[in-house]
Every structure is written in C-alpha cells, then in structure tokens.
Write an enzyme that holds these catalytic residues in place. Structure first.
Site, PDB file in Angstrom:
ATOM      1  N   LYS A 196       0.858  -1.187   0.000  1.00 21.12           N
ATOM      2  CA  LYS A 196       0.000   0.000   0.000  1.00 21.12           C
ATOM      3  C   LYS A 196       0.891   1.231   0.000  1.00 21.12           C
ATOM      4  O   LYS A 196       1.727   1.418   0.887  1.00 21.12           O
ATOM      5  CB  LYS A 196      -0.911   0.003   1.232  1.00 21.12           C
ATOM      6  N   LYS A 249      -2.239  -1.500  -3.753  1.00 18.28           N
ATOM      7  CA  LYS A 249      -3.106  -0.325  -3.694  1.00 18.28           C
ATOM      8  C   LYS A 249      -2.269   0.943  -3.757  1.00 18.28           C
ATOM      9  O   LYS A 249      -1.267   1.013  -3.052  1.00 18.28           O
ATOM     10  CB  LYS A 249      -3.878  -0.379  -2.375  1.00 18.28           C
TER      11      LYS A 249
HETATM   12  C1  PBG Z   1      -7.485   3.549   5.663  1.00 13.56           C
HETATM   13  C2  PBG Z   1      -7.807   3.318   4.235  1.00 13.56           C
HETATM   14  C3  PBG Z   1      -7.634   4.243   3.191  1.00 13.56           C
HETATM   15  C4  PBG Z   1      -8.189   3.662   2.063  1.00 13.56           C
HETATM   16  C5  PBG Z   1      -8.623   2.389   2.428  1.00 13.56           C
HETATM   17  N1  PBG Z   1      -8.360   2.184   3.773  1.00 13.56           N
HETATM   18  C6  PBG Z   1      -7.136   5.631   3.209  1.00 13.56           C
HETATM   19  C7  PBG Z   1      -5.779   5.895   3.678  1.00 13.56           C
HETATM   20  O1  PBG Z   1      -4.929   5.012   3.792  1.00 13.56           O
HETATM   21  O2  PBG Z   1      -5.541   7.059   3.976  1.00 13.56           O
HETATM   22  C8  PBG Z   1      -8.272   4.334   0.718  1.00 13.56           C
HETATM   23  C9  PBG Z   1      -9.331   3.867  -0.195  1.00 13.56           C
HETATM   24  C10 PBG Z   1      -9.624   4.762  -1.330  1.00 13.56           C
HETATM   25  O3  PBG Z   1      -8.990   5.817  -1.538  1.00 13.56           O
HETATM   26  O4  PBG Z   1     -10.546   4.418  -2.072  1.00 13.56           O
HETATM   27  N2  PBG Z   1      -6.527   2.827   6.263  1.00 13.56           N
END
Ligand code: PBG
Length: 324
Positions: A196, A249
C-alpha cells in the site's frame, strides 16, 4: 504485398475479437466497498465521489441485497465513526456494539453468502486521523498492532469472513493470524493490504470518512511510490505471516507492481481501484472529456490483465450493469 502473417485477422470482427480475448471481466472479480454511517434511512452523496454514497446501516443492508442479486459476491466495509468516539487508542474499533460490529452481523444475517470483508485500521477512530496510535508525534508500531489484533478479533466474532488490515504496520499479519488461531476463528481469512503506497489518490476517500490525517502524512508507514522491490518484500512477508489474499493499492498507477506481485506469490492477488481513480473518471466524464462507460471497463480490464484476481472498486455495480 505478400505477408506470411497478418495480425489484423484476429481483430476483424467483434465475434473473433471476443473469441480471442485474453482477459474477461465477470461479476466474480469485484469487491464493492461500502461506507456506513450511524442513523436510519440516511444516505449522503460523497462530495468528491459523485454518485457514491455513505449510508445508514438499514440502507446499506438494502444495498447489499441488491449487490448480491446482481451477482456481486463480496463487500468491503468502512464505517464513519462519530467524532465523540474518536481518541488516540482507537478503542471504539473493538467495541462489540460499535457500528462496524453491528454492520457485519446485520449484513451476514440478511445475506449470509455475501463475503464480508472489513477494513482494519485505526484512522476512522483516531483523533489524529492516523492509522496508528500517536506518541510524541510518531505513529508507534507495536502498540498499534495490539489494537489491530483486538479490532480483528471483534470483527471475526461479529462474523466477518475476511479482515483486511490496511494500516501497513510491521508484523500485524502474523499477530492477527496468531490471535485468530488462539481464539478458534479458524475460518476467518486475512486480506492484507500488502503493498500500500502513500498516495495522493486517497483524497476523496478521506472525505467520505472524514479521516484525513490531522498532522503530517502517512509516509512513515505507507510505501514510497518510487519503490518496486520493497513491494515484493512486503508482500512475501505478509504471505509468510499468514495472509490468504494480498493486495496492491492503488491500482492504476501501480499496474507494474500488480504484475510483479502476481508473479512473486502463490496466493490470490487483489487490487484496489481507489477513490481518486473513481473520481478522475467521474470528473472527466461529467465534462464530456471521456466516455465514462468505456473508461470504466477499460481501466478494470487493465487491472485484471495486470494480474489482479480480485478488484475492489467503486465501479462494481456500474461494471456489472455494463457487462450485461
Ligand atoms: C485507511 C484506508 C484508506 C483507504 C482504504 N483504507 C485511506 C488511507 O490510507 O488514507 C483508501 C481507499 C480509497 O482511496 O478508495 N486505512
């Protein structure tokens, strides 16, 4: 002109093209993310995500029934916690009667076969808007992992099929797996957000949950988008620690990473077609600059072609409608 090989032969009609297509989307590819709010009978359009809504649980249950009827097999739950339950321990996240826990129960009761996945991270519950506990301006790893373990157990107890840790703390997959085993949740899966990246494309999501970081950014835990080898290391470690499904992601700016991860591990790979990727298509389409329907199918196909076995996408419903 004499040509030994004419590559255009297999492109000459829609029928031939469909016969030789290498990548075909089906409703089984999609995970539909859902934003859940307190209250009854309310639904709020997310300002930066046109036509995507945050709904109270009763309306969410209706939506899940509709998704199931369309052939979508999985939902990924996110809840918007009220300001008064936010603190720096994240303890609301393992409250047995918290919004997430109630949501899991009601959704599983209403549509038992729907595969319910749950976001595991502290940000919606954190008074700092960070994915972890904050001490002296730092996001502390090991205390955060303890909180994530409690959160995961409470989701498993409520009936989640998969917990999906999205926080990028070190060691959390192993700790969660061990706790699930010790508490006899032997059928609860872990879909790990393994690679991520710290991405500007999460912006609209943070609007949806009001979870933007109050100070700094997430670069001390989410990955630097300059890095590729690190993604493989993170993912292999998560598999070794017990992840059942791994995730890359965001998706579209990271198709190379999806492919490399797919080649490196032997568990299913998912990709998250995130909020900013949704909003960009919506915004350009609203101005008449691109064809929305074609953009949806082309981008989802590219994610699958890159190697994603599963795709979490706000376009899940639109895509299934378009595939018919
Ligand atoms: C939180 C989380 C995020 C997303 C999924 N879980 C945001 C972040 O890490 O700040 C993002 C999903 C999206 O942008 O569609 N842990």
């Amino acid at each position: 002109m004499y040509l030994q090989r004419r590559n255009r032969i297999i492109r000459q009609s829609a029928s031939i093209r469909s016969l030789v297509a290498e990548t075909i989307l089906t409703p089984n590819d999609f995970i539909a993310p859902l934003f859940i709010d307190e209250g009854k009978n309310n639904s709020t359009e997310i300002a930066s995500m046109p036509n995507y809504y945050r709904r109270s649980l009763d309306l969410t249950v209706k939506e899940v029934k509709e998704l199931w009827a369309m052939g979508i097999k999985s939902v990924l739950l996110f809840v918007k916690a009220k300001d008064e339950v936010k603190d720096n321990t994240g303890k609301e996240s393992w409250n047995k009667s918290g919004l997430m826990q109630r949501s899991i129960k009601e959704i599983k009761e209403a549509v038992p076969e729907m595969v319910v996945m749950t976001d595991v991270a502290l940000d919606p519950y954190s008074s700092y808007g960070h994915d972890g506990i904050v001490l002296n301006g730092q996001i502390v790893n090991d205390q955060t992992v303890e909180a994530l373990v409690k959160m995961s157990l409470s989701h498993a107890e409520a009936g989640a099929d998969f917990v999906a840790p999205s926080d990028m703390m070190d060691g959390r997959i192993g700790a969660i797996r061990q706790a699930l085993e010790e508490n006899n949740f032997i059928n609860t899966g872990i879909m790990s957000y393994s690679a991520k990246y710290a991405s500007c494309f999460y912006g609209p999501f943070r609007d949806a949950l009001d979870s933007a970081p109050g100070f700094g950014d997430k670069k001390t835990y989410q990955m630097n988008y300059a890095n590729r080898i690190e993604a493989i290391k993170e993912t292999i470690m998560d598999v070794e620690e017990g992840a059942d499904i791994v995730m890359v992601k965001p998706a579209l700016a990271y198709l190379d990473i999806i492919r490399e991860v797919k080649n490196a591990v032997d568990v299913p790979v998912s990709a998250y077609n995130i909020s900013g990727e949704y909003s960009m298509i919506k915004a350009a389409a609203a101005r008449g600059w691109i064809n929305e329907e074609q953009a949806i199918i082309e981008s989802l196909t590219s994610i699958k072609r890159a190697g994603a076995d599963l795709i979490a996408t706000y376009f899940a419903k639109d895509a299934v409608n378009l595939l018919h």
